[in-house]
Design a protein around this motif. Structure first.
Motif, mmCIF file in Angstrom:
data_model
loop_
_atom_site.group_PDB
_atom_site.id
_atom_site.type_symbol
_atom_site.label_atom_id
_atom_site.label_comp_id
_atom_site.label_asym_id
_atom_site.label_seq_id
_atom_site.Cartn_x
_atom_site.Cartn_y
_atom_site.Cartn_z
ATOM 1 N N ASN A 1 -3.084 15.389 2.009
ATOM 2 C CA ASN A 1 -3.175 15.453 0.550
ATOM 3 C C ASN A 1 -2.638 14.200 -0.118
ATOM 4 O OD1 ASN A 1 -4.200 18.153 0.354
ATOM 5 N ND2 ASN A 1 -2.199 18.827 1.051
ATOM 6 N N SER A 2 -1.591 13.665 0.453
ATOM 7 C CA SER A 2 -0.967 12.472 -0.111
ATOM 8 C C SER A 2 -0.282 11.688 0.993
ATOM 9 C CB SER A 2 0.042 12.849 -1.195
ATOM 10 O OG SER A 2 1.079 13.622 -0.627
ATOM 11 N N ILE A 3 0.033 10.450 0.683
ATOM 12 C CA ILE A 3 0.724 9.571 1.614
ATOM 13 C C ILE A 3 1.968 9.054 0.902
ATOM 14 C CG2 ILE A 3 0.553 7.468 3.007
ATOM 15 C CD1 ILE A 3 -1.523 9.474 3.885
ATOM 16 N N GLU A 4 3.121 9.243 1.493
ATOM 17 C CA GLU A 4 4.347 8.737 0.876
ATOM 18 C C GLU A 4 4.342 7.205 0.916
ATOM 19 O OE1 GLU A 4 8.027 10.601 1.992
ATOM 20 O OE2 GLU A 4 6.963 12.421 2.568
ATOM 21 N N PRO A 5 4.880 6.562 -0.119
ATOM 22 C CA PRO A 5 4.822 5.104 -0.218
ATOM 23 C C PRO A 5 5.431 4.350 0.961
ATOM 24 C CG PRO A 5 5.522 6.040 -2.291
ATOM 25 C CD PRO A 5 5.469 7.169 -1.304
ATOM 26 N N THR A 6 6.391 4.919 1.677
ATOM 27 C CA THR A 6 7.040 4.199 2.775
ATOM 28 C C THR A 6 6.469 4.517 4.159
ATOM 29 O OG1 THR A 6 8.725 5.928 2.914
ATOM 30 C CG2 THR A 6 9.217 4.029 1.500
ATOM 31 N N THR A 7 5.433 5.313 4.230
ATOM 32 C CA THR A 7 4.895 5.771 5.518
ATOM 33 C C THR A 7 4.457 4.629 6.420
ATOM 34 O OG1 THR A 7 4.170 7.841 4.530
ATOM 35 C CG2 THR A 7 3.141 7.239 6.609
ATOM 36 N N PHE A 8 3.827 3.607 5.879
ATOM 37 C CA PHE A 8 3.264 2.529 6.698
ATOM 38 C C PHE A 8 4.052 1.224 6.619
ATOM 39 C CE2 PHE A 8 -0.521 5.038 5.167
ATOM 40 C CZ PHE A 8 -0.697 5.757 6.337
ATOM 41 N N GLN A 9 5.217 1.224 6.017
ATOM 42 C CA GLN A 9 5.916 -0.023 5.714
ATOM 43 C C GLN A 9 6.310 -0.856 6.938
ATOM 44 O OE1 GLN A 9 9.378 0.985 3.452
ATOM 45 N NE2 GLN A 9 10.536 1.699 5.213
ATOM 46 N N ASP A 10 6.486 -0.255 8.100
ATOM 47 C CA ASP A 10 6.873 -1.007 9.299
ATOM 48 C C ASP A 10 5.689 -1.516 10.111
ATOM 49 O OD1 ASP A 10 9.485 -0.558 8.673
ATOM 50 O OD2 ASP A 10 9.896 0.820 10.316
ATOM 51 N N LEU A 11 4.484 -1.269 9.664
ATOM 52 C CA LEU A 11 3.288 -1.579 10.459
ATOM 53 C C LEU A 11 2.724 -2.962 10.126
ATOM 54 C CD1 LEU A 11 1.559 1.917 10.302
ATOM 55 C CD2 LEU A 11 3.265 1.072 11.928
ATOM 56 N N ALA A 12 3.530 -3.983 10.296
ATOM 57 C CA ALA A 12 3.134 -5.349 9.931
ATOM 58 C C ALA A 12 1.965 -5.874 10.764
ATOM 59 C CB ALA A 12 4.330 -6.286 10.067
ATOM 60 N N SER A 13 1.733 -5.336 11.955
ATOM 61 C CA SER A 13 0.637 -5.799 12.818
ATOM 62 C C SER A 13 -0.647 -4.995 12.637
ATOM 63 C CB SER A 13 1.061 -5.721 14.288
ATOM 64 O OG SER A 13 2.165 -6.551 14.537
ATOM 65 N N SER B 1 -9.032 14.365 13.376
ATOM 66 C CA SER B 1 -9.334 15.797 13.516
ATOM 67 C C SER B 1 -8.182 16.589 14.112
ATOM 68 C CB SER B 1 -10.597 15.990 14.358
ATOM 69 O OG SER B 1 -11.686 15.324 13.777
ATOM 70 N N GLN B 2 -7.008 16.430 13.563
ATOM 71 C CA GLN B 2 -5.827 17.128 14.047
ATOM 72 C C GLN B 2 -5.385 18.260 13.130
ATOM 73 O OE1 GLN B 2 -4.285 16.521 16.980
ATOM 74 N NE2 GLN B 2 -5.954 15.095 17.317
ATOM 75 N N ASN B 3 -6.066 18.460 12.022
ATOM 76 C CA ASN B 3 -5.665 19.448 11.021
ATOM 77 C C ASN B 3 -4.320 19.095 10.381
ATOM 78 O OD1 ASN B 3 -7.965 21.122 11.379
ATOM 79 N ND2 ASN B 3 -7.033 21.961 13.211
ATOM 80 N N LEU B 4 -3.992 17.810 10.341
ATOM 81 C CA LEU B 4 -2.744 17.362 9.723
ATOM 82 C C LEU B 4 -2.840 17.507 8.208
ATOM 83 C CD1 LEU B 4 -2.152 14.037 11.698
ATOM 84 C CD2 LEU B 4 -1.015 16.232 12.057
ATOM 85 N N THR B 5 -1.797 18.045 7.608
ATOM 86 C CA THR B 5 -1.754 18.164 6.148
ATOM 87 C C THR B 5 -0.772 17.176 5.541
ATOM 88 O OG1 THR B 5 -0.118 19.926 6.302
ATOM 89 C CG2 THR B 5 -2.428 20.584 6.151
ATOM 90 N N SER B 6 0.171 16.701 6.336
ATOM 91 C CA SER B 6 1.143 15.722 5.838
ATOM 92 C C SER B 6 1.676 14.896 6.993
ATOM 93 C CB SER B 6 2.293 16.417 5.125
ATOM 94 O OG SER B 6 3.017 17.215 6.039
ATOM 95 N N ILE B 7 2.261 13.766 6.632
ATOM 96 C CA ILE B 7 2.902 12.882 7.597
ATOM 97 C C ILE B 7 4.258 12.521 7.023
ATOM 98 C CG2 ILE B 7 2.795 10.655 8.760
ATOM 99 C CD1 ILE B 7 -0.214 10.772 8.476
#
Length: 127
Positions: free
Chosen positions: A71-83, A43-49
């Motif tokens: 609206n969308s998530i870029e393909p590399t947004t979560f790539q470092d979150l191995a845990s 609930s932060q009113n975020l539209t992009s990351i």
């Protein structure tokens, strides 16, 4: 009672495990804390990351991005979150996802996507 509204947050050089920011009005999230195990941005009113927002967060296990306007998530947004074990993207405006959006999330147990506007998933996801 006066309500404090956080617009910009930078918590560098701390050893916080959990960062709770539920129902604020953040405009930007700076480099928070790479040692964080849980981040709640519901609930932060975020539209992009930005694609590098979570870069280096190798210890992050729980990420809550529910009830925003993403609206969308870029393909590399979560790539470092191995845990990462849980990723909550429910109740946003996501219309499509790239097949590599969740690439590298080898520890992921729960993925919440309900309440979005996803029409089809043409390609299989890579984890």
């Amino acid at each position: 009672m006066k309500v404090l509204v956080i617009l910009n947050l930078i918590l560098s050089l701390n050893l916080l495990y959990a960062i709770e920011l539920d129902r604020n009005y953040l405009i930007s999230l700076g480099y928070t804390e790479e040692y964080a195990g849980a981040i709640n941005l519901r609930s932060q009113n975020l539209t992009s990351i930005k694609s590098d927002t979570f870069k280096g967060y190798t210890k992050l296990e729980f990420l809550y991005l529910s009830q925003n306007y993403l609206n969308s998530i870029e393909p590399t947004t979560f790539q470092d979150l191995a845990s990462l074990k849980e990723l909550h993207l429910d109740n946003n405006n996501i219309g499509s996802l790239d097949s590599n959006t969740f690439k590298g999330l080898n520890s992921l147990i729960e993925l919440h996507l309900w309440g979005n506007k996803i029409r089809n998933l043409n390609d299989p996801f890579v984890f």
